[in-house]
Scaffold this active site. Structure first.
Site, PDB file in Angstrom:
ATOM      1  N   ASP A  61      12.697  27.934 112.393  1.00 45.97           N
ATOM      2  CA  ASP A  61      13.514  29.107 112.094  1.00 45.97           C
ATOM      3  C   ASP A  61      12.893  29.859 110.892  1.00 45.97           C
ATOM      4  OD1 ASP A  61      16.943  29.688 112.079  1.00 45.97           O
ATOM      5  OD2 ASP A  61      15.686  30.406 110.434  1.00 45.97           O
ATOM      6  N   LYS A 162      22.968  20.234 125.827  1.00 47.26           N
ATOM      7  CA  LYS A 162      22.954  21.584 126.408  1.00 47.26           C
ATOM      8  C   LYS A 162      21.927  22.481 125.715  1.00 47.26           C
ATOM      9  CE  LYS A 162      27.737  22.226 126.726  1.00 47.26           C
ATOM     10  NZ  LYS A 162      28.853  23.087 127.060  1.00 47.26           N
TER      11      LYS A 162
HETATM   12  N1  LIG Z   1      23.754  23.760 122.712  1.00 44.65           N
HETATM   13  C1  LIG Z   1      24.953  23.485 122.265  1.00 44.65           C
HETATM   14  O1  LIG Z   1      25.586  22.496 122.644  1.00 44.65           O
HETATM   15  C2  LIG Z   1      25.570  24.383 121.231  1.00 44.65           C
HETATM   16  C3  LIG Z   1      26.736  23.963 120.564  1.00 44.65           C
HETATM   17  C4  LIG Z   1      27.256  24.798 119.565  1.00 44.65           C
HETATM   18  C5  LIG Z   1      26.642  26.004 119.266  1.00 44.65           C
HETATM   19  N2  LIG Z   1      25.524  26.379 119.960  1.00 44.65           N
HETATM   20  C6  LIG Z   1      24.856  27.648 119.679  1.00 44.65           C
HETATM   21  O2  LIG Z   1      24.372  27.608 118.341  1.00 44.65           O
HETATM   22  C7  LIG Z   1      24.282  28.934 117.850  1.00 44.65           C
HETATM   23  C8  LIG Z   1      24.820  28.967 116.447  1.00 44.65           C
HETATM   24  O3  LIG Z   1      24.058  28.101 115.669  1.00 44.65           O
HETATM   25  P1  LIG Z   1      24.172  28.103 114.090  1.00 44.65           P
HETATM   26  O4  LIG Z   1      25.591  28.220 113.709  1.00 44.65           O
HETATM   27  O5  LIG Z   1      23.358  26.972 113.615  1.00 44.65           O
HETATM   28  O6  LIG Z   1      23.548  29.503 113.694  1.00 44.65           O
HETATM   29  P2  LIG Z   1      22.063  30.073 113.659  1.00 44.65           P
HETATM   30  O7  LIG Z   1      21.102  29.244 114.385  1.00 44.65           O
HETATM   31  O8  LIG Z   1      22.234  31.509 114.051  1.00 44.65           O
HETATM   32  O9  LIG Z   1      21.713  29.998 112.097  1.00 44.65           O
HETATM   33  C9  LIG Z   1      22.489  30.707 111.179  1.00 44.65           C
HETATM   34  C10 LIG Z   1      21.630  31.392 110.116  1.00 44.65           C
HETATM   35  O10 LIG Z   1      21.213  30.419 109.186  1.00 44.65           O
HETATM   36  C11 LIG Z   1      19.795  30.472 109.013  1.00 44.65           C
HETATM   37  N3  LIG Z   1      19.398  29.116 108.646  1.00 44.65           N
HETATM   38  C12 LIG Z   1      19.264  28.036 109.452  1.00 44.65           C
HETATM   39  N4  LIG Z   1      19.040  26.932 108.706  1.00 44.65           N
HETATM   40  C13 LIG Z   1      19.026  27.326 107.417  1.00 44.65           C
HETATM   41  C14 LIG Z   1      18.860  26.643 106.176  1.00 44.65           C
HETATM   42  N5  LIG Z   1      18.729  25.302 106.114  1.00 44.65           N
HETATM   43  N6  LIG Z   1      18.893  27.369 105.034  1.00 44.65           N
HETATM   44  C15 LIG Z   1      19.084  28.705 105.068  1.00 44.65           C
HETATM   45  N7  LIG Z   1      19.272  29.410 106.208  1.00 44.65           N
HETATM   46  C16 LIG Z   1      19.249  28.718 107.367  1.00 44.65           C
HETATM   47  C17 LIG Z   1      19.277  31.019 110.321  1.00 44.65           C
HETATM   48  O11 LIG Z   1      18.034  31.659 110.152  1.00 44.65           O
HETATM   49  C18 LIG Z   1      20.380  32.027 110.678  1.00 44.65           C
HETATM   50  O12 LIG Z   1      20.169  33.235 109.974  1.00 44.65           O
HETATM   51  C19 LIG Z   1      25.060  29.815 118.813  1.00 44.65           C
HETATM   52  O13 LIG Z   1      24.143  30.577 119.552  1.00 44.65           O
HETATM   53  C20 LIG Z   1      25.786  28.835 119.716  1.00 44.65           C
HETATM   54  O14 LIG Z   1      25.954  29.312 121.023  1.00 44.65           O
HETATM   55  C21 LIG Z   1      24.979  25.583 120.916  1.00 44.65           C
END
Ligand SMILES: NC(=O)c1ccc[n+]([C@@H]2O[C@H](COP(=O)([O-])OP(=O)(O)OC[C@H]3O[C@@H](n4cnc5c(N)ncnc54)[C@H](O)[C@@H]3O)[C@@H](O)[C@H]2O)c1
Ligand SMILES: [Zn+2]
Length: 397
Positions: A61, A162
């Site tokens: 990321d 998933k």
């Molecule tokens: N596959 C599954 O079972 C499943 C389950 C739940 C959610 N999701 C998906 O996950 C996504 C949401 O994931 P999320 O909440 O992790 O958000 P994200 O991946 O959008 O990350 C959030 C923000 O934090 C930043 N970031 C990540 N790690 C960081 C760190 N250690 N320090 C600073 N910044 C950091 C990223 O660049 C981004 O700007 C959604 O698209 C959702 O649909 C999937």
């Protein structure tokens, strides 16, 4: 083989029946200081790559790269692990087919050996979903390791099987089930995650507490003022218990139903109305924020149907509110809720299958929600949101 006799001619029919099952075998581990040069845990995982001199292909990321890129590269260099480094966008707008094709091209450009070299994805739910999806499509599946760096990633997106990307106006409409070889969770990554994204992950932890784990609910109430990036990164005893109970509860629910054959899933709590809300809210809500609004409504539904007391309903809604999550959104109107429920009925193959709390830490499924149930719950939450819990008993008047 058989010959089927109809009135005037014979029709030949031959059938083979093929049955096989796909083994799933992966580990989820919490390892503090994963990239600490003195911690050789990841080195041993990478060393197990079959060929001498094989490499890891790292998708990271962008924001994680900015904060931790040097530390991670130094680790690989110290342990003489060869790597290829691809930073990718980790925001929801980038969770699309273009990103999948970019990742596929990068895998192709890297000249990856099909089985003995591995993909490592480091980031939040977005990059894990995009890279996991691509890894599943590429040569019909190549091994990958997940290192989730957000709270949502560590308690939810990173631990199941998933993968998915958004398609047209729909969240995760294209997706697969594809397990990683391992998920390695280092809480220290959370220190740089924004408070809003930490709270977003807290929402999924509250979900597990409401439907499965009363002790987790108590812990969240105790730690309510410390559900912060520093709190989770420090991984003191209370945060450790919160995170590990959330992971454990989630895996207990996922493991016997990995391919979602059973559509009655208590982990879908808060995910009945929220998909529509997530799409329509303006300004946009994060996934966990939309789930929180849905959970508050479902708490009110439990109360209105006599499943929980008013005292418990108020206590649960208050926990959501005190953790700085929303409990109400103006997009939630009765007609929108009815439409959202209809969409969910399609997703759940013809039935509502709405998980509702029957006590703090317990859930049942409901298939007969009516418009007047929804109307009551909406009023309850609306009043709670504007005036606080004391007045809510007047909804019926
Ligand atoms: N596959 C599954 O079972 C499943 C389950 C739940 C959610 N999701 C998906 O996950 C996504 C949401 O994931 P999320 O909440 O992790 O958000 P994200 O991946 O959008 O990350 C959030 C923000 O934090 C930043 N970031 C990540 N790690 C960081 C760190 N250690 N320090 C600073 N910044 C950091 C990223 O660049 C981004 O700007 C959604 O698209 C959702 O649909 C999937
Ligand atoms: Zn969710």
């Amino acid at each position: 083989m058989e010959n089927i006799n109809t009135s005037n001619k014979k029709i030949h029919s031959t059938q083979w029946s093929i049955k096989a099952s796909l083994p799933v075998n992966y580990t989820v581990e919490v390892i503090q200081g994963l990239f600490d040069p003195n911690n050789n845990h990841l080195y041993h995982i990478c060393k197990n790559l079959k060929e001498e001199n094989s490499r890891v292909i790292v998708f990271v990321d962008n924001n994680v790269d900015a904060h931790y890129g040097d530390t991670i590269k130094n680790y690989f260099n110290k342990y003489k692990i060869r790597f290829v480094w691809y930073p990718i966008r980790g925001d929801e707008e980038a969770k699309n087919i273009d990103s999948v094709l970019t990742v596929a091209k990068q895998i192709s450009d890297s000249g990856l050996l099909r089985r003995s070299e591995k993909i490592i994805v480091i980031g939040g739910g977005v990059v894990m979903d995009v890279v996991g999806f691509t890894a599943n499509l590429y040569r019909r599946g190549i091994p990958y390791i997940r290192i989730p760096t957000t709270l949502m990633g560590q308690v939810d997106a990173g631990i199941g099987v998933k993968t998915g990307i958004n398609y047209m106006e729909h969240k995760n409409r294209l997706g697969t089930y594809f397990s990683p070889e391992a998920t390695l969770i280092d809480p220290e990554f959370l220190k740089t995650v924004s408070q809003r994204h930490i709270t977003n992950g807290v929402s999924e932890i509250i979900k597990m507490a409401l439907i499965k784990d009363a002790q987790l609910f108590n812990l969240l109430e105790q730690a309510i003022d410390d559900l912060t990036p520093q709190g989770f990164a420090s991984y003191g005893p209370v945060h450790q218990e919160i995170v590990e109970r959330a992971i454990d509860g989630m895996l207990q629910e996922l493991e016997p139903n990995l391919w979602e054959d059973n559509l009655e899933r208590i982990v879908d709590y808060g995910h009945t109305f929220s998909p529509s809300l997530e799409l329509k809210s303006n300004p946009p809500l994060l996934h966990g924020e939309a789930v929180a609004v849905d959970m508050a409504l479902c708490i009110a539904l439990s109360f209105s149907r006599g499943l929980i007391t008013k005292r418990d309903a108020d206590r649960c809604v208050r926990l959501i509110q005190r953790s700085s999550l929303p409990i109400y959104n103006s997009v939630f109107t009765l007609s929108m809720l009815e439409k959202a429920l209809n969409d969910t009925i399609k997703h759940r193959d013809g039935f509502q299958r709405v998980p509702l709390m029957s006590a703090i830490g317990c859930a049942i499924f409901c298939n007969d929600l009516t418009s007047s149930d929804l109307d009551y719950a909406l009023k309850y939450i609306n009043i709670f949101n504007n005036l606080g819990e004391g007045i809510v008993s007047h909804v019926h008047e």
